[in-house]
Design an enzyme around this catalytic site. Structure first.
Site, mmCIF file in Angstrom:
data_model
loop_
_atom_site.group_PDB
_atom_site.id
_atom_site.type_symbol
_atom_site.label_atom_id
_atom_site.label_comp_id
_atom_site.label_asym_id
_atom_site.label_seq_id
_atom_site.Cartn_x
_atom_site.Cartn_y
_atom_site.Cartn_z
ATOM 1 N N LYS A 119 0.833 -1.208 0.000
ATOM 2 C CA LYS A 119 0.000 0.000 0.000
ATOM 3 C C LYS A 119 0.866 1.256 0.000
ATOM 4 O O LYS A 119 0.660 2.182 -0.786
ATOM 5 C CB LYS A 119 -0.944 0.002 1.192
ATOM 6 C CG LYS A 119 -1.917 1.184 1.219
ATOM 7 C CD LYS A 119 -2.757 1.223 2.488
ATOM 8 C CE LYS A 119 -3.754 0.097 2.524
ATOM 9 N NZ LYS A 119 -4.691 0.231 3.693
ATOM 10 N N GLU A 138 10.000 -5.806 3.818
ATOM 11 C CA GLU A 138 10.205 -7.099 3.156
ATOM 12 C C GLU A 138 9.833 -7.030 1.677
ATOM 13 O O GLU A 138 10.570 -7.512 0.810
ATOM 14 C CB GLU A 138 9.365 -8.188 3.849
ATOM 15 C CG GLU A 138 9.744 -8.457 5.288
ATOM 16 C CD GLU A 138 8.949 -7.618 6.279
ATOM 17 O OE1 GLU A 138 8.918 -7.999 7.464
ATOM 18 O OE2 GLU A 138 8.355 -6.592 5.870
ATOM 19 N N GLY A 171 -5.159 -5.413 5.633
ATOM 20 C CA GLY A 171 -4.398 -6.340 4.790
ATOM 21 C C GLY A 171 -4.960 -7.744 4.793
ATOM 22 O O GLY A 171 -5.061 -8.393 3.748
ATOM 23 N N ARG A 172 -5.365 -8.247 5.949
ATOM 24 C CA ARG A 172 -5.864 -9.621 6.037
ATOM 25 C C ARG A 172 -7.287 -9.762 5.504
ATOM 26 O O ARG A 172 -7.831 -10.858 5.469
ATOM 27 C CB ARG A 172 -5.768 -10.115 7.477
ATOM 28 C CG ARG A 172 -6.481 -9.256 8.497
ATOM 29 C CD ARG A 172 -6.070 -9.651 9.913
ATOM 30 N NE ARG A 172 -6.634 -8.805 10.949
ATOM 31 C CZ ARG A 172 -6.120 -7.645 11.356
ATOM 32 N NH1 ARG A 172 -5.036 -7.165 10.769
ATOM 33 N NH2 ARG A 172 -6.686 -6.962 12.337
ATOM 34 N N GLU A 217 -4.204 -12.432 13.941
ATOM 35 C CA GLU A 217 -3.850 -11.014 13.869
ATOM 36 C C GLU A 217 -5.051 -10.164 14.264
ATOM 37 O O GLU A 217 -4.895 -9.076 14.823
ATOM 38 C CB GLU A 217 -3.373 -10.645 12.462
ATOM 39 C CG GLU A 217 -2.695 -9.277 12.396
ATOM 40 C CD GLU A 217 -1.955 -9.045 11.085
ATOM 41 O OE1 GLU A 217 -0.749 -9.367 11.020
ATOM 42 O OE2 GLU A 217 -2.590 -8.559 10.131
ATOM 43 N N HIS A 244 -2.413 -38.703 9.603
ATOM 44 C CA HIS A 244 -1.200 -39.491 9.817
ATOM 45 C C HIS A 244 -0.111 -38.677 10.520
ATOM 46 O O HIS A 244 1.056 -39.063 10.498
ATOM 47 C CB HIS A 244 -0.695 -40.035 8.484
ATOM 48 C CG HIS A 244 -1.635 -41.033 7.886
ATOM 49 N ND1 HIS A 244 -1.513 -42.385 8.088
ATOM 50 C CD2 HIS A 244 -2.752 -40.864 7.123
ATOM 51 C CE1 HIS A 244 -2.495 -43.019 7.461
ATOM 52 N NE2 HIS A 244 -3.259 -42.115 6.868
ATOM 53 N N LYS A 252 9.408 -4.971 14.261
ATOM 54 C CA LYS A 252 9.877 -4.284 13.055
ATOM 55 C C LYS A 252 10.774 -3.098 13.414
ATOM 56 O O LYS A 252 11.835 -2.879 12.813
ATOM 57 C CB LYS A 252 8.684 -3.784 12.238
ATOM 58 C CG LYS A 252 7.900 -4.862 11.509
ATOM 59 C CD LYS A 252 6.810 -4.199 10.681
ATOM 60 C CE LYS A 252 6.024 -5.189 9.867
ATOM 61 N NZ LYS A 252 4.978 -4.536 9.053
#
Length: 536
Positions: free
Chosen positions: A203, A209, A264-265, A350, A381, A501
């Site tokens: 954005k 990152e 964002g999510r 979050e 399994h 951060k």
């Protein structure tokens, strides 16, 4: 809410019901399976294998009413700034609203802008899919690489994997998120610069990152194409920062925007979903939006006793805060949904991993269970042993489909038989008497007993389509909302990701230099150890 009348009543009810076994509940209530099932927006949910009675549901619904859930839902849909710590509206529901719908933020109808961006995305996606969009040397695009992190990565990855059946198979899609150089190196190592397109999703166009990976991708591209002008043919931006986008070398005509009221999510159905739209095409993308919208409307308008997100959200609160369940398993029995649990981890944790109320007071109860899972039958399994015979109570959602998108022999019958068998085994278990009746030696009997009484929901749909995927995602979005209202927390901020951060940016120059370290003794020693290794 833990001081409310409804909460206190639930606490008393829990004491009366905590030892009651699902065997007893089913034995004394022949109509239970029919009564504790709901269907909406193409999704059927059987919640009869929960440790509840009619009284439990009545009290949970009273809790929702006492928390003002109805008014909070209305506040979200009307654009009120319910994200109070950031003073923002929460309008991901506008991203899938049909044309002509009116949804306001700060007095402005946001729906026309949403459809303007969708139309722009559609035109671009069609150009890439048809081969009309060319790389710098005139070749059509063969690989699309989405570069983002968090919601700018988890949603697109999940949607691509979930809807791969509908994707354009002569296009490759790759996703880069980790700042670890291995991620971008492996994503590009066998690609051709002439036929690769990068979607940079940030954005602000400053996300550490994402922009680190974006600049590395830029260097990789120019190593092959040798001309700065090539960037405009091989990069587009999903951003709102036109200045930084242009500075990077991207034509701002190829910048796709979104808004502050999209977290964002909650953004996979915004411009962040551009990779999804290129993969499956604009028509299928709009079908996905239709699925989102159908569940939105169900959540907004359906009475709570028949409301899927409300019922499932309340049940999760019941286990988290009264039974002390710490985790929640989501178990999709469809290989295409292999990334769905990972996507839900961000959506749920979050959103509701908060320790203070809306008023800034420390919560007096647990919030935000740990969500996790893997696709069936793989999980059977590995970790199902702990769910069946471990000491922890782990509620679970099983997700299955009536038809497979890849009908191969009797594979799907075997798959769905496991869905039904697992929920039955979790609920009813196997008693010592049953084990003995099978001829088991006495010493072995305790090891083969299944206590049962492990709750689960079974979520079924006809087939995994783009529309159904949208419905499922919206279902969990609104489950999260319901939980947050009951817990009286802000489900739409994420301050918890900030501190690490900030400290990382302080440490970066320290790793590269030799100055004095001013952290705790452990961190100082770790940094010094890294410095020494780096000097070698």
């Amino acid at each position: 809410m833990s001081t409310s009348t409804a909460w206190s009543a639930l606490a008393q009810h829990y004491k009366a019901i905590e030892k009651t076994h699902l065997r007893e509940l089913f034995a004394t209530d022949p109509g239970r399976a029919e009564r504790y099932a709901l269907e909406a927006a193409g999704v059927f949910v059987d919640f009869s294998k929960n440790r509840i009675t009619d009284e439990t549901l009545k009290l949970l619904l009273s809790l929702a009413n006492e928390a003002g859930l109805k008014d909070k839902i209305a506040a979200m849909f009307s654009g009120e700034k319910i994200n109070i710590t950031e003073n923002r509206s929460v309008l991901h529901i506008a991203l899938r609203a049909p044309k002509g719908t009116q949804i306001f933020s700060d007095g402005k109808d946001v729906v026309p802008e949403v459809h303007e961006v969708l139309d722009k995305m559609s035109g671009f996606a069609d150009r890439v899919r048809s081969g009309e969009w060319k790389g710098f040397t005139g070749k059509a695009i063969k690989t699309v690489v989405n570069v983002g992190i968090g919601g700018s990565d988890l949603g697109p990855v999940m949607a691509y994997e979930a809807l791969r059946h509908y994707s354009k198979r002569d296009l490759q899609f790759r996703f880069v998120s980790n700042v670890d150089g291995t991620d971008i190196a492996e994503a590009t190592h066998d690609l051709d610069q002439e036929t690769t397109l990068f979607l940079i999703a940030s954005k602000t166009f400053t996300t550490l990152e994402t922009m680190t990976n974006a600049h590395t991708a830029r260097e990789w591209l120019l190593k092959g194409l040798k001309d700065e002008k090539a960037v405009a043919n091989h990069f587009v931006a999903i951003s709102t920062n036109a200045k930084e986008v242009a500075k990077f070398g991207i034509d701002t005509a190829n910048m796709f925007g979104f808004w502050d009221w999209v977290g964002g999510r909650y953004s996979m159905d915004s411009a962040i979903g551009l990779s999804t739209m290129i993969a499956i095409g604009p028509d299928n993308f709009r079908q996905m939006l239709a699925g989102f919208h159908e569940m939105d409307e169900h959540f907004r308008s359906t009475p709570f006793e028949k409301n899927l997100p409300v019922i499932l959200g309340l049940l999760s609160v019941w286990y988290t805060d009264f039974f002390g369940a710490q985790t929640y398993a989501v178990l999709p029995y469809d290989q295409y949904l292999k990334r769905f649990p990972a996507y839900l981890q961000q959506l749920t944790m979050e959103s509701n991993g908060k320790h203070v109320t809306l008023q800034g007071e420390h919560v007096a109860h647990d919030t935000g269970a740990i969500y996790w899972g893997e696709p069936g039958t793989n999980g059977q399994h590995s970790f199902y042993q702990l769910i069946h015979q471990g000491t922890r109570l782990i509620p679970a959602d099983f997700i299955g489909f009536m038809r497979s998108l890849n009908a191969v022999g009797n594979h799907h019958d075997l798959l769905m038989a496991n869905v039904f068998a697992q929920t039955e085994a979790l609920a009813f278990g196997k008693t010592a008497e049953q084990v003995k009746a099978e001829g088991t030696a006495d010493w072995l009997v305790p090891h083969r007993v299944f206590e049962g009484n492990r709750p689960s929901n079974t979520i079924l749909a006809e087939e995994l389509t783009p529309k159904v995927l949208g419905t499922l995602v919206a279902l969990y979005e609104h489950i999260v909302f319901t939980q947050g209202v009951i817990w009286n927390i802000d489900s739409f901020d994420q301050w918890g990701v900030e501190l690490g951060k900030v400290l990382a940016m302080r440490i970066v120059p320290e790793l590269e230099g030799a100055g004095e370290l001013k952290h705790d003794t452990s961190t100082n020693a770790l940094i010094e150890r890294y410095r020494k290794a780096r000097r070698k």
